[in-house]
Motif scaffolding. Structure first.
Motif, PDB file in Angstrom:
ATOM      1  N   HIS A   1      -4.497  -0.534  10.463  1.00 28.27           N
ATOM      2  CA  HIS A   1      -4.926   0.078  10.883  1.00 28.27           C
ATOM      3  C   HIS A   1      -5.620   1.020   8.952  1.00 28.27           C
ATOM      4  N   GLY A   2      -6.441   2.020   8.624  1.00 26.76           N
ATOM      5  CA  GLY A   2      -7.056   3.034   7.712  1.00 26.76           C
ATOM      6  C   GLY A   2      -7.383   3.894   7.854  1.00 26.76           C
ATOM      7  N   THR A   3      -7.804   4.895   6.596  1.00 26.67           N
ATOM      8  CA  THR A   3      -8.509   6.179   7.045  1.00 26.67           C
ATOM      9  C   THR A   3     -10.095   5.478   7.368  1.00 26.67           C
ATOM     10  N   ASP A   4     -10.888   6.583   7.753  1.00 25.51           N
ATOM     11  CA  ASP A   4     -11.725   6.212   7.687  1.00 25.51           C
ATOM     12  C   ASP A   4     -12.658   4.975   9.259  1.00 25.51           C
ATOM     13  N   GLY A   5     -11.559   4.865   9.720  1.00 29.74           N
ATOM     14  CA  GLY A   5     -11.661   3.970  10.990  1.00 29.74           C
ATOM     15  C   GLY A   5     -11.795   2.888  10.570  1.00 29.74           C
TER      16      GLY A   5
ATOM     17  N   SER B   1      -2.374  -6.144  -0.945  1.00 30.55           N
ATOM     18  CA  SER B   1      -1.095  -6.493  -1.707  1.00 30.55           C
ATOM     19  C   SER B   1      -0.286  -5.976  -0.322  1.00 30.55           C
ATOM     20  N   ILE B   2       1.303  -6.485  -0.268  1.00 33.12           N
ATOM     21  CA  ILE B   2       2.418  -5.556   0.251  1.00 33.12           C
ATOM     22  C   ILE B   2       2.959  -5.028  -0.114  1.00 33.12           C
ATOM     23  N   SER B   3       3.571  -3.717   0.527  1.00 32.83           N
ATOM     24  CA  SER B   3       3.654  -2.720  -0.362  1.00 32.83           C
ATOM     25  C   SER B   3       4.691  -1.953   1.463  1.00 32.83           C
ATOM     26  N   GLY B   4       5.356  -0.821   1.475  1.00 32.56           N
ATOM     27  CA  GLY B   4       6.183  -0.305   1.864  1.00 32.56           C
ATOM     28  C   GLY B   4       7.521  -0.851   2.245  1.00 32.56           C
ATOM     29  N   SER B   5       7.771  -0.693   3.650  1.00 31.24           N
ATOM     30  CA  SER B   5       9.392  -1.227   4.111  1.00 31.24           C
ATOM     31  C   SER B   5       9.348  -1.966   4.751  1.00 31.24           C
TER      32      SER B   5
ATOM     33  N   PRO C   1       5.889  -1.726   7.074  1.00 33.82           N
ATOM     34  CA  PRO C   1       4.974  -2.466   5.710  1.00 33.82           C
ATOM     35  C   PRO C   1       3.410  -2.157   6.263  1.00 33.82           C
ATOM     36  N   GLU C   2       3.335  -2.218   4.771  1.00 37.15           N
ATOM     37  CA  GLU C   2       1.749  -1.354   4.205  1.00 37.15           C
ATOM     38  C   GLU C   2       0.882  -2.622   3.579  1.00 37.15           C
ATOM     39  N   LEU C   3      -0.426  -2.753   4.165  1.00 44.16           N
ATOM     40  CA  LEU C   3      -1.581  -3.209   2.935  1.00 44.16           C
ATOM     41  C   LEU C   3      -1.981  -2.570   2.390  1.00 44.16           C
ATOM     42  N   PHE C   4      -2.476  -3.145   1.221  1.00 40.78           N
ATOM     43  CA  PHE C   4      -3.357  -1.803  -0.129  1.00 40.78           C
ATOM     44  C   PHE C   4      -4.085  -2.869  -0.978  1.00 40.78           C
ATOM     45  N   VAL C   5      -5.150  -1.507  -1.459  1.00 40.34           N
ATOM     46  CA  VAL C   5      -5.964  -2.054  -1.888  1.00 40.34           C
ATOM     47  C   VAL C   5      -6.090  -1.191  -3.408  1.00 40.34           C
ATOM     48  N   LEU C   6      -6.273  -1.451  -4.931  1.00 38.34           N
ATOM     49  CA  LEU C   6      -6.972  -0.636  -6.088  1.00 38.34           C
ATOM     50  C   LEU C   6      -8.302  -1.471  -6.159  1.00 38.34           C
ATOM     51  N   PHE C   7      -8.847  -0.361  -5.519  1.00 32.01           N
ATOM     52  CA  PHE C   7     -10.635  -1.085  -5.661  1.00 32.01           C
ATOM     53  C   PHE C   7     -10.936   0.162  -6.934  1.00 32.01           C
ATOM     54  N   GLY C   8     -12.093  -0.418  -8.516  1.00 30.18           N
ATOM     55  CA  GLY C   8     -12.448  -0.315  -8.952  1.00 30.18           C
ATOM     56  C   GLY C   8     -11.401  -0.019 -10.394  1.00 30.18           C
ATOM     57  N   ASP C   9     -11.370   0.772 -10.999  1.00 27.90           N
ATOM     58  CA  ASP C   9     -11.216   1.401 -12.211  1.00 27.90           C
ATOM     59  C   ASP C   9      -9.416   0.901 -11.674  1.00 27.90           C
ATOM     60  N   PRO C  10      -8.651   0.445 -12.848  1.00 30.74           N
ATOM     61  CA  PRO C  10      -7.170   0.482 -12.921  1.00 30.74           C
ATOM     62  C   PRO C  10      -6.813   2.042 -12.793  1.00 30.74           C
TER      63      PRO C  10
ATOM     64  N   LEU D   1      -7.894   3.963  -3.890  1.00 30.64           N
ATOM     65  CA  LEU D   1      -6.869   3.576  -3.643  1.00 30.64           C
ATOM     66  C   LEU D   1      -7.063   3.489  -1.604  1.00 30.64           C
ATOM     67  N   ARG D   2      -7.066   2.513  -1.300  1.00 30.06           N
ATOM     68  CA  ARG D   2      -6.921   1.935   0.500  1.00 30.06           C
ATOM     69  C   ARG D   2      -5.646   1.319   0.815  1.00 30.06           C
ATOM     70  N   ILE D   3      -5.230   1.994   2.034  1.00 28.37           N
ATOM     71  CA  ILE D   3      -4.431   1.773   2.259  1.00 28.37           C
ATOM     72  C   ILE D   3      -4.308   1.197   3.942  1.00 28.37           C
ATOM     73  N   LEU D   4      -3.561   0.355   4.380  1.00 23.90           N
ATOM     74  CA  LEU D   4      -3.719  -0.242   5.611  1.00 23.90           C
ATOM     75  C   LEU D   4      -1.964  -0.116   6.207  1.00 23.90           C
ATOM     76  N   LYS D   5      -1.999   0.465   7.415  1.00 22.52           N
ATOM     77  CA  LYS D   5      -0.435   0.608   8.185  1.00 22.52           C
ATOM     78  C   LYS D   5      -0.640  -0.011   9.409  1.00 22.52           C
ATOM     79  N   ARG D   6       0.794  -1.028   9.699  1.00 26.34           N
ATOM     80  CA  ARG D   6       0.539  -2.042  11.200  1.00 26.34           C
ATOM     81  C   ARG D   6       0.619  -1.065  12.274  1.00 26.34           C
ATOM     82  N   THR D   7       0.014  -1.196  13.443  1.00 27.25           N
ATOM     83  CA  THR D   7      -0.215  -0.249  14.390  1.00 27.25           C
ATOM     84  C   THR D   7       0.787  -1.244  15.992  1.00 27.25           C
TER      85      THR D   7
END
Length: 256
Positions: A154-158, A226-230, A234-243, A248-254
Motif C-alpha cells: 500500500h502507498g499514499t493516495d490509496g 526498486s526495493i528499499s527499507g529493511s 521492506p518497501e518498494l519505491f519509484v522516482l517518477f519524472g526528473d531525477p 517519489l512514490r513508496i509502497l509498504k507491505r501490509t
C-alpha cells in the motif's frame, strides 16, 4: 489616510497575527486599520507621512513614543531596549579588545586557522578509515525472494499493488510510468486493473533489486519498483519524472 512606501517595514500586530517583518516596498496601511504597529529597533530611514491628524512625526517613531504603541513581539519599550543593548555588549567589547591586539602570524588567528585545518583533516581521515574498517555500517537494501515479495503493498493516495503467486498482479490507483506521448506533460499516470509482475534484478544499475510490473490495457508503461527499507519492513519505491526533482512514490507491505 494611506501611508507611503518605506524600504523596511513590519506587518501589523494584532491579537490573532504576530509581528512579521516584510520585504522592501511594503506600504503602510492607514492608522485606522490596525490597533498597533511593529517597527525595527533602528530604522535606516524615516518616512515623512504623518502619524495622525496634526502630527509631524515620522511613522517609525510611533512605536517609540510610549503609550499604547509597542515594539515588535508586544514587549514594552522599557524591556526591549535593555534586552537589545545587552545582546550587543559582549560583541562590542570583544571587537574593541581584538582591535588593540597586534597582528602576528603565530597569533590567535594563525593558530585558529591551523587548528581548523588539522581538525578537518582528522575528521575526514577518521571517517574514511572508519568506513573502510567497517566501523560505520553502510546501508544495504534487503534481498527479498519471490515468496517474500508476494503480498499486498500500500502507498499514499490509496495506491495498492497485489503481487500474487505465479506472477499475476492487481493494481488499484497505482502510479505507473506514462506513455511516450504523455511523459512531457506528467510524471506518472494512475492505473487500475490487472497484469503481471516478476523480480527484476538491478535493472537501473543502482545495486538494488526490484519488481517489474506490467499492467494490461493502455494505462501506463512497464514500471520498475526498486526495493528499499529493511528486512523487517521492506518497501518498494519509484522516482517518477526528473531525477533532481521528481515525484517519489513508496509502497509498504501490509500482508504476506
Amino acid at each position: 489616510m494611506p501611508g507611503t512606501a518605506v524600504p523596511w517595514a513590519c506587518s501589523v500586530c494584532s491579537s490573532s497575527r504576530p509581528c512579521c517583518c516584510r520585504s522592501w516596498g511594503w506600504h503602510w496601511p492607514s492608522p485606522s486599520s490596525c490597533p498597533r504597529w511593529c517597527s525595527p529597533a533602528w530604522p535606516p530611514v524615516t518616512s515623512a507621512a504623518p502619524v495622525g491628524s496634526g502630527s509631524r512625526r515620522p511613522r517609525w517613531s510611533r512605536p517609540l513614543s510610549g503609550g499604547r504603541w509597542r515594539p515588535c513581539w508586544g514587549a514594552p519599550l522599557t524591556a526591549t531596549v535593555p534586552a537589545l543593548t545587552a545582546l550587543g555588549v559582549l560583541p562590542a567589547l570583544w571587537v574593541a579588545h581584538v582591535r588593540t591586539r597586534a597582528w602576528r602570524w603565530w597569533g590567535v588567528w594563525g593558530r585558529s586557522a591551523l587548528a581548523c585545518v588539522a581538525l578537518f583533516a582528522l575528521t575526514l581521515g577518521g571517517g574514511l578509515l572508519a568506513t573502510e574498517a567497517g566501523l560505520v555500517p553502510q546501508y544495504e537494501p534487503p534481498k527479498l525472494t519471490t515468496t517474500e515479495l508476494t503480498g499486498v503493498w500500500h502507498g499514499t493516495d490509496g495506491a495498492e499493488l497485489r503481487l500474487r503467486p505465479g506472477g499475476r498482479a492487481e493494481a488499484g490507483r497505482l502510479p505507473a510510468e506514462p506513455a511516450d506521448e504523455d511523459w512531457r506533460r506528467r510524471d506518472y499516470v494512475t492505473c487500475e486493473g490487472s497484469g503481471t509482475w516478476e523480480p527484476d534484478a538491478d535493472a537501473d544499475n543502482a545495486g538494488r533489486d526490484g519488481v517489474l510490473v506490467r499492467l494490461d490495457g493502455d494505462c501506463g508503461e512497464d514500471t520498475h519498483w526498486s526495493i528499499s527499507g529493511s528486512e523487517d519492513a521492506p518497501e518498494l519505491f519509484v522516482l517518477f519524472g526528473d531525477p533532481d526533482g521528481g515525484e517519489l512514490r513508496i509502497l509498504k507491505r501490509t500482508s504476506g
